[in-house]
Design a protein around this motif. Structure first.
Motif, PDB file in Angstrom:
ATOM      1  N   GLU A 240       0.820  -1.209   0.000  1.00 16.49           N
ATOM      2  CA  GLU A 240       0.000   0.000   0.000  1.00 16.49           C
ATOM      3  C   GLU A 240       0.858   1.264   0.000  1.00 16.49           C
ATOM      4  O   GLU A 240       0.573   2.216  -0.742  1.00 16.49           O
ATOM      5  CB  GLU A 240      -0.911   0.014   1.233  1.00 16.49           C
ATOM      6  CG  GLU A 240      -2.039  -0.996   1.197  1.00 16.49           C
ATOM      7  CD  GLU A 240      -2.840  -1.007   2.490  1.00 16.49           C
ATOM      8  OE1 GLU A 240      -3.872  -1.692   2.533  1.00 16.49           O
ATOM      9  OE2 GLU A 240      -2.435  -0.328   3.466  1.00 16.49           O
ATOM     10  N   GLU A 241       1.881   1.294   0.859  1.00 15.29           N
ATOM     11  CA  GLU A 241       2.612   2.540   1.075  1.00 15.29           C
ATOM     12  C   GLU A 241       3.639   2.844  -0.008  1.00 15.29           C
ATOM     13  O   GLU A 241       3.823   4.006  -0.379  1.00 15.29           O
ATOM     14  CB  GLU A 241       3.281   2.511   2.441  1.00 15.29           C
ATOM     15  CG  GLU A 241       2.281   2.496   3.596  1.00 15.29           C
ATOM     16  CD  GLU A 241       2.953   2.583   4.949  1.00 15.29           C
ATOM     17  OE1 GLU A 241       4.204   2.520   5.014  1.00 15.29           O
ATOM     18  OE2 GLU A 241       2.236   2.715   5.965  1.00 15.29           O
ATOM     19  N   VAL A 242       4.328   1.811  -0.498  1.00 11.52           N
ATOM     20  CA  VAL A 242       5.435   2.083  -1.441  1.00 11.52           C
ATOM     21  C   VAL A 242       5.362   1.241  -2.706  1.00 11.52           C
ATOM     22  O   VAL A 242       6.272   1.303  -3.535  1.00 11.52           O
ATOM     23  CB  VAL A 242       6.800   1.873  -0.757  1.00 11.52           C
ATOM     24  CG1 VAL A 242       7.008   2.903   0.336  1.00 11.52           C
ATOM     25  CG2 VAL A 242       6.931   0.454  -0.195  1.00 11.52           C
ATOM     26  N   HIS A 276      13.155  -5.278  -8.952  1.00 10.73           N
ATOM     27  CA  HIS A 276      11.779  -4.829  -8.699  1.00 10.73           C
ATOM     28  C   HIS A 276      11.761  -3.937  -7.451  1.00 10.73           C
ATOM     29  O   HIS A 276      11.042  -4.200  -6.493  1.00 10.73           O
ATOM     30  CB  HIS A 276      10.842  -6.021  -8.512  1.00 10.73           C
ATOM     31  CG  HIS A 276      10.711  -6.890  -9.718  1.00 10.73           C
ATOM     32  ND1 HIS A 276      11.589  -7.923  -9.985  1.00 10.73           N
ATOM     33  CD2 HIS A 276       9.813  -6.877 -10.742  1.00 10.73           C
ATOM     34  CE1 HIS A 276      11.236  -8.525 -11.114  1.00 10.73           C
ATOM     35  NE2 HIS A 276      10.163  -7.897 -11.593  1.00 10.73           N
ATOM     36  N   SER A 277      12.578  -2.888  -7.476  1.00 15.31           N
ATOM     37  CA  SER A 277      12.728  -2.024  -6.302  1.00 15.31           C
ATOM     38  C   SER A 277      12.291  -0.582  -6.552  1.00 15.31           C
ATOM     39  O   SER A 277      12.599   0.307  -5.756  1.00 15.31           O
ATOM     40  CB  SER A 277      14.197  -2.039  -5.837  1.00 15.31           C
ATOM     41  OG  SER A 277      15.050  -1.569  -6.868  1.00 15.31           O
ATOM     42  N   GLN A 278      11.567  -0.351  -7.645  1.00 16.58           N
ATOM     43  CA  GLN A 278      11.098   1.004  -7.940  1.00 16.58           C
ATOM     44  C   GLN A 278       9.983   1.385  -6.967  1.00 16.58           C
ATOM     45  O   GLN A 278       8.952   0.712  -6.881  1.00 16.58           O
ATOM     46  CB  GLN A 278      10.570   1.090  -9.374  1.00 16.58           C
ATOM     47  CG  GLN A 278      10.078   2.482  -9.779  1.00 16.58           C
ATOM     48  CD  GLN A 278      11.187   3.512  -9.791  1.00 16.58           C
ATOM     49  OE1 GLN A 278      12.295   3.244 -10.270  1.00 16.58           O
ATOM     50  NE2 GLN A 278      10.919   4.693  -9.261  1.00 16.58           N
ATOM     51  N   VAL A 279      10.211   2.451  -6.210  1.00 19.01           N
ATOM     52  CA  VAL A 279       9.261   2.872  -5.185  1.00 19.01           C
ATOM     53  C   VAL A 279       8.140   3.706  -5.798  1.00 19.01           C
ATOM     54  O   VAL A 279       8.396   4.611  -6.593  1.00 19.01           O
ATOM     55  CB  VAL A 279       9.979   3.682  -4.086  1.00 19.01           C
ATOM     56  CG1 VAL A 279       8.977   4.226  -3.076  1.00 19.01           C
ATOM     57  CG2 VAL A 279      11.015   2.804  -3.388  1.00 19.01           C
ATOM     58  N   GLU A 288       7.108  10.843   1.983  1.00 15.18           N
ATOM     59  CA  GLU A 288       8.234  10.436   1.137  1.00 15.18           C
ATOM     60  C   GLU A 288       8.748   9.073   1.600  1.00 15.18           C
ATOM     61  O   GLU A 288       8.633   8.714   2.772  1.00 15.18           O
ATOM     62  CB  GLU A 288       9.377  11.463   1.235  1.00 15.18           C
ATOM     63  CG  GLU A 288      10.569  11.157   0.330  1.00 15.18           C
ATOM     64  CD  GLU A 288      11.741  12.097   0.576  1.00 15.18           C
ATOM     65  OE1 GLU A 288      12.776  11.916  -0.098  1.00 15.18           O
ATOM     66  OE2 GLU A 288      11.627  12.982   1.441  1.00 15.18           O
ATOM     67  N   ALA A 289       9.311   8.321   0.678  1.00 14.19           N
ATOM     68  CA  ALA A 289      10.035   7.087   0.992  1.00 14.19           C
ATOM     69  C   ALA A 289      11.131   6.938  -0.045  1.00 14.19           C
ATOM     70  O   ALA A 289      10.905   7.189  -1.229  1.00 14.19           O
ATOM     71  CB  ALA A 289       9.109   5.878   0.977  1.00 14.19           C
ATOM     72  N   ARG A 290      12.314   6.537   0.410  1.00 13.71           N
ATOM     73  CA  ARG A 290      13.420   6.366  -0.537  1.00 13.71           C
ATOM     74  C   ARG A 290      14.450   5.387   0.013  1.00 13.71           C
ATOM     75  O   ARG A 290      14.469   5.076   1.201  1.00 13.71           O
ATOM     76  CB  ARG A 290      14.076   7.702  -0.871  1.00 13.71           C
ATOM     77  CG  ARG A 290      14.831   8.375   0.247  1.00 13.71           C
ATOM     78  CD  ARG A 290      15.417   9.689  -0.279  1.00 13.71           C
ATOM     79  NE  ARG A 290      16.242  10.380   0.693  1.00 13.71           N
ATOM     80  CZ  ARG A 290      17.551  10.171   0.869  1.00 13.71           C
ATOM     81  NH1 ARG A 290      18.170   9.237   0.149  1.00 13.71           N
ATOM     82  NH2 ARG A 290      18.234  10.862   1.756  1.00 13.71           N
ATOM     83  N   TRP A 291      15.296   4.942  -0.898  1.00 14.06           N
ATOM     84  CA  TRP A 291      16.360   4.007  -0.539  1.00 14.06           C
ATOM     85  C   TRP A 291      17.558   4.754   0.037  1.00 14.06           C
ATOM     86  O   TRP A 291      17.890   5.851  -0.414  1.00 14.06           O
ATOM     87  CB  TRP A 291      16.796   3.205  -1.770  1.00 14.06           C
ATOM     88  CG  TRP A 291      15.749   2.281  -2.295  1.00 14.06           C
ATOM     89  CD1 TRP A 291      14.951   2.486  -3.390  1.00 14.06           C
ATOM     90  CD2 TRP A 291      15.381   1.015  -1.755  1.00 14.06           C
ATOM     91  NE1 TRP A 291      14.110   1.421  -3.566  1.00 14.06           N
ATOM     92  CE2 TRP A 291      14.350   0.500  -2.573  1.00 14.06           C
ATOM     93  CE3 TRP A 291      15.807   0.267  -0.654  1.00 14.06           C
ATOM     94  CZ2 TRP A 291      13.747  -0.729  -2.338  1.00 14.06           C
ATOM     95  CZ3 TRP A 291      15.211  -0.963  -0.418  1.00 14.06           C
ATOM     96  CH2 TRP A 291      14.194  -1.453  -1.250  1.00 14.06           C
ATOM     97  N   PHE A 292      18.205   4.137   1.032  1.00 20.01           N
ATOM     98  CA  PHE A 292      19.386   4.704   1.668  1.00 20.01           C
ATOM     99  C   PHE A 292      20.541   3.715   1.577  1.00 20.01           C
ATOM    100  O   PHE A 292      20.367   2.512   1.809  1.00 20.01           O
ATOM    101  CB  PHE A 292      19.120   5.027   3.142  1.00 20.01           C
ATOM    102  CG  PHE A 292      18.221   6.208   3.358  1.00 20.01           C
ATOM    103  CD1 PHE A 292      18.755   7.456   3.657  1.00 20.01           C
ATOM    104  CD2 PHE A 292      16.844   6.081   3.259  1.00 20.01           C
ATOM    105  CE1 PHE A 292      17.937   8.555   3.860  1.00 20.01           C
ATOM    106  CE2 PHE A 292      16.016   7.178   3.453  1.00 20.01           C
ATOM    107  CZ  PHE A 292      16.559   8.413   3.756  1.00 20.01           C
ATOM    108  N   SER A 293      21.721   4.244   1.260  1.00 18.80           N
ATOM    109  CA  SER A 293      22.918   3.406   1.216  1.00 18.80           C
ATOM    110  C   SER A 293      23.471   3.195   2.621  1.00 18.80           C
ATOM    111  O   SER A 293      23.080   3.881   3.575  1.00 18.80           O
ATOM    112  CB  SER A 293      23.991   4.078   0.345  1.00 18.80           C
ATOM    113  OG  SER A 293      24.462   5.260   0.988  1.00 18.80           O
ATOM    114  N   LEU A 294      24.413   2.272   2.751  1.00 22.66           N
ATOM    115  CA  LEU A 294      25.046   2.023   4.043  1.00 22.66           C
ATOM    116  C   LEU A 294      25.754   3.275   4.544  1.00 22.66           C
ATOM    117  O   LEU A 294      25.695   3.581   5.750  1.00 22.66           O
ATOM    118  CB  LEU A 294      26.039   0.860   3.929  1.00 22.66           C
ATOM    119  CG  LEU A 294      26.839   0.551   5.195  1.00 22.66           C
ATOM    120  CD1 LEU A 294      25.931   0.202   6.366  1.00 22.66           C
ATOM    121  CD2 LEU A 294      27.839  -0.580   4.928  1.00 22.66           C
TER     122      LEU A 294
END
Length: 342
Positions: A240-242, A276-279, A288-294
């Motif tokens: 639902e969210e992303v 399959h990681s497209q938000v 907002e939601a996004r990917w973060f690196s280490l």
């Protein structure tokens, strides 16, 4: 499948017989106080009482400039209440929250009907909003005041029977309320919430709601619907969210969380395929939601307190007491050791 609880697999930090004897005796002591009003009233006279004002805990500043919880005894508190124009009956509204390792019963009491500044002056402390207190307290103190606030709030909002509308009566410990008209006993409840840190193998996914303070990101979370399993709720919330479909769900830990009300948070890790990681953010759910690196997560974990007004923008995370912080820290540790996930 959910992994076995980590605590069951960890070696004891001290001889098992000693750990069990102290723990078992404390738990049986608390259970007795919940069942025996006279014993609880006697324990209150010698116990530790943590004060709240309109659900904000009383904290004291130490000589080192840090904060700690402030506990009083009944003998300390009674003259203070008398000086502020309250009779001794207010003390009986204290709610049992547990037992210290020194076998001393611990209670909480909300004095919201008294003048806040006057109580602070008499007690030498400051009533602090619980969200802020979570960043000021160390160790087990934050969960302690969270439990106290949750129990106090439950009593404030359950004074009447939902079936008859008649007033409910509490036992001395405050472990339940009873309606004599319907013969119904009410117990404090928590709402189940699943919280998940999603990874694509090299990055983790964090989101923020519009109500969050500037720069704060956290793991995705949502309440379980009636009839859902935790796994079903987790998959649904992420979808639902992303707009992602997760796999490889694994259990991490759990926590009582007092915001916005009493929640039982079950924390998990989950993964998605890098292809399959497209938000696709549902902006009615998240700002907002996004990917973060280490590297980004490592920097964010080093921010120990929320930025002050006027400071440059910075990404920061929930406090160490929050299970979301634990999930993020676990993921970062696994990444540093060359693993994709739990």
């Amino acid at each position: 499948m959910l992994r076995p609880l980590r605590i069951l697999l960890s070696p004891p930090k001290c001889p098992l017989t000693r750990c069990c004897s102290g723990y078992v005796s404390r738990m049986r002591f608390v259970n007795r106080l919940q069942e025996d009003d006279d014993a609880c009233a006697a324990a209150l006279q010698n116990g530790r009482i943590f004060l709240f004002h309109s659900l904000s805990p009383l904290l004291q500043r130490t000589n080192r400039g840090t904060f700690r919880t402030s506990a009083l005894t009944a003998s300390d508190l009674q003259p203070i209440l008398k000086n502020l124009g309250s009779d001794g009956s207010l003390l009986k509204e204290s709610v049992l929250i547990g037992c210290s390792e020194q076998n001393q019963a611990e209670f909480c009491l909300d004095v919201g009907q008294l003048d806040q500044a006057a109580v602070e002056e008499q007690c030498g402390g400051t009533f602090v909003d619980l969200r802020k207190a979570f960043f000021l307290l160390k160790g087990a103190e934050a969960p302690l005041v969270a439990k106290g606030q949750a129990l106090l709030r439950w009593h404030q909002t359950n004074r009447f029977c939902s079936a008859t509308g008649q007033p409910t009566q509490r036992n001395q410990a405050g472990s339940h309320r009873f309606c004599s008209s319907s013969s119904t006993t009410y117990y404090p409840q928590m709402s189940p919430v699943v919280i998940v840190l999603v990874s694509d193998g090299t990055r983790c996914l964090l989101g923020r709601q519009a109500s969050f303070p500037r720069g704060l990101y956290s793991a995705l979370a949502g309440f379980c619907n009636m009839g859902e399993t935790l796994e079903e709720a987790l998959r649904r919330e992420v979808a639902e969210e992303v707009g992602l479909e997760v796999q490889n769900i694994s259990y991490s830990s759990s926590q009582h969380w007092p915001f916005p009300h009493s929640s039982f948070m079950v924390a998990c890790h989950a993964s998605v395929s890098p292809t399959h990681s497209q938000v696709d953010v549902d902006h009615s759910e998240l700002e907002e939601a996004r990917w973060f690196s280490l590297d980004e997560i490592t920097c964010a974990l080093q921010v120990k307190a929320p930025p002050r007004r006027g400071d440059p923008p910075v990404i920061w995370l929930p406090p160490p007491h929050a299970v979301a912080n634990r999930l993020i820290t676990e993921w970062a540790d696994l990444q540093r050791h060359g693993k994709d996930g739990p």
